[in-house]
Design a protein around this motif. Structure first.
Motif, PDB file in Angstrom:
ATOM      1  N   ALA A   1      -6.373  10.633   4.593  1.00 33.78           N
ATOM      2  CA  ALA A   1      -5.910   9.539   3.733  1.00 33.78           C
ATOM      3  C   ALA A   1      -5.369   8.439   4.633  1.00 33.78           C
ATOM      4  N   TRP A   2      -6.010   7.264   4.566  1.00 38.63           N
ATOM      5  CA  TRP A   2      -5.638   6.118   5.404  1.00 38.63           C
ATOM      6  C   TRP A   2      -4.952   5.053   4.557  1.00 38.63           C
ATOM      7  N   SER A   3      -3.896   4.456   5.065  1.00 38.11           N
ATOM      8  CA  SER A   3      -3.321   3.287   4.397  1.00 38.11           C
ATOM      9  C   SER A   3      -3.310   2.103   5.350  1.00 38.11           C
TER      10      SER A   3
ATOM     11  N   ALA B   1      -2.874  12.370   7.125  1.00 36.14           N
ATOM     12  CA  ALA B   1      -2.675  10.994   6.690  1.00 36.14           C
ATOM     13  C   ALA B   1      -2.435  10.111   7.897  1.00 36.14           C
ATOM     14  N   VAL B   2      -2.951   8.883   7.824  1.00 36.32           N
ATOM     15  CA  VAL B   2      -2.718   7.904   8.887  1.00 36.32           C
ATOM     16  C   VAL B   2      -2.177   6.634   8.238  1.00 36.32           C
TER      17      VAL B   2
ATOM     18  N   ILE C   1      -9.144   5.801   1.487  1.00 37.44           N
ATOM     19  CA  ILE C   1      -8.429   4.678   2.085  1.00 37.44           C
ATOM     20  C   ILE C   1      -7.830   3.812   0.994  1.00 37.44           C
ATOM     21  N   ALA C   2      -6.664   3.246   1.292  1.00 41.67           N
ATOM     22  CA  ALA C   2      -6.053   2.247   0.421  1.00 41.67           C
ATOM     23  C   ALA C   2      -5.680   1.051   1.280  1.00 41.67           C
ATOM     24  N   THR C   3      -6.080  -0.128   0.837  1.00 38.56           N
ATOM     25  CA  THR C   3      -5.689  -1.368   1.509  1.00 38.56           C
ATOM     26  C   THR C   3      -5.047  -2.265   0.471  1.00 38.56           C
TER      27      THR C   3
END
Length: 302
Positions: free
Chosen positions: A179-181, A103-104, A211-213
């Motif tokens: 998984a990017w946030s 995760a990042v 990704i979640a933004t």
């Protein structure tokens, strides 16, 4: 504790710590999370958030914790950021359930998910932010004796530069799903910087990455906020902070960008639809806030 220094204008290479410029917004959001945890039905509980406020002795946030209020108006922004926090909490939890173990957290600020969430065994969480922000967070959490629930790796870097080089040097593996946030960040980036951010994430995302933004709005209009505060005297977003001096106009649509680059984008939600999904009825003040802040929460899979 002195009044936070915001200046009147942003510059392409401005810097900050946790009590100045853009960095103060991370402290402010932590304060709202702390207040939200005191409510009758919190969507999330961040027990660490209050300690960041105590460490700075920020007058506005200290007063907010001592007297958080209980009306819909008084709890507007703690509630809305409780919704936002829950969205990203659920995103990482769901990603872990699919087997993603990397995760990042981009622009990690005072995010404590590496400590709060139930991460699958073997997960590595990379937190990217400016050195002074990460140093402050680590110092406060270390003083508490807090221990992360995953392998936490700090990546001190400026997101307006080639931060993925620092990320890779820190042990990030672009060949495995990630998984990017990107939480609350986009309004603080120019259009070009936002484009570069998405491109770097895309280039470093293996198939099945997610990704979640999301943010409460693409830009805060100070005049409309002032009008809201006049109509709802209990609303106080940020004391003396003028967010319009810290943000940029960004017409870019994250959902459209990722869709055009081959990602599968889920239906876009806003804070009102998120609340409904959590079994809540948004009060009238939340509807008004969203009418001019135009929140947007995006999830996508490569």
């Amino acid at each position: 504790m002195t009044t936070p220094d915001f200046g009147s204008l942003r510059s392409d290479d401005d810097q900050w710590d946790i009590v100045s410029g853009v960095g103060y917004t991370a402290l402010l959001v932590a304060g709202w999370r702390a207040v939200h945890a005191l409510s009758a039905r919190p969507l999330v509980r961040d027990e660490y958030a209050q300690h960041f406020i105590k460490a700075t002795a920020d007058p506005y946030l200290t007063g907010l914790l001592e007297n958080p209020g209980s009306s819909d108006d008084e709890t507007t922004f703690p509630r809305l950021y409780g919704v936002q926090t829950r969205f990203f909490d659920d995103f990482f939890t769901n990603a872990g359930e699919t087997g993603i173990e990397q995760a990042v957290i981009v622009a990690a600020g005072l995010d404590t998910r590496a400590y709060r969430l139930d991460w699958p065994s073997g997960t590595t969480v990379f937190e990217v932010d400016l050195p002074k922000v990460l140093e402050f967070k680590s110092r406060v959490l270390d003083d508490l004796g807090a221990r992360p629930a995953a392998h936490r790796v700090e990546v001190a870097a400026d997101l307006r530069g080639d931060w993925t080089a620092e990320l890779t040097r820190a042990g990030f593996d672009p060949k495995v799903p990630t998984a990017w946030s990107v939480e609350g960040l986009l309004p603080y980036l120019t259009g070009d910087a936002q484009e570069a951010l998405f491109a770097r994430i895309h280039e470093h995302s293996a198939p099945d990455s997610r990704i979640a933004t999301g943010a409460l709005g693409s830009r805060l209009d100070h005049d409309q906020l002032a009008e809201l505060e006049r109509a709802h005297p209990g609303v106080d977003m940020s004391g003396d902070v003028d967010f319009s001096a810290l943000t940029y106009e960004n017409p870019a649509d994250p959902a459209q960008w990722f869709e055009e680059h081959g990602w599968s984008v889920e239906p876009v939600r806003n804070t009102l639809t998120l609340q409904a999904g959590y079994g809540l009825t948004p009060p009238a003040v939340d509807v008004k806030v969203d009418s001019f802040m135009r929140s947007q929460y995006v999830t996508a899979t490569r």
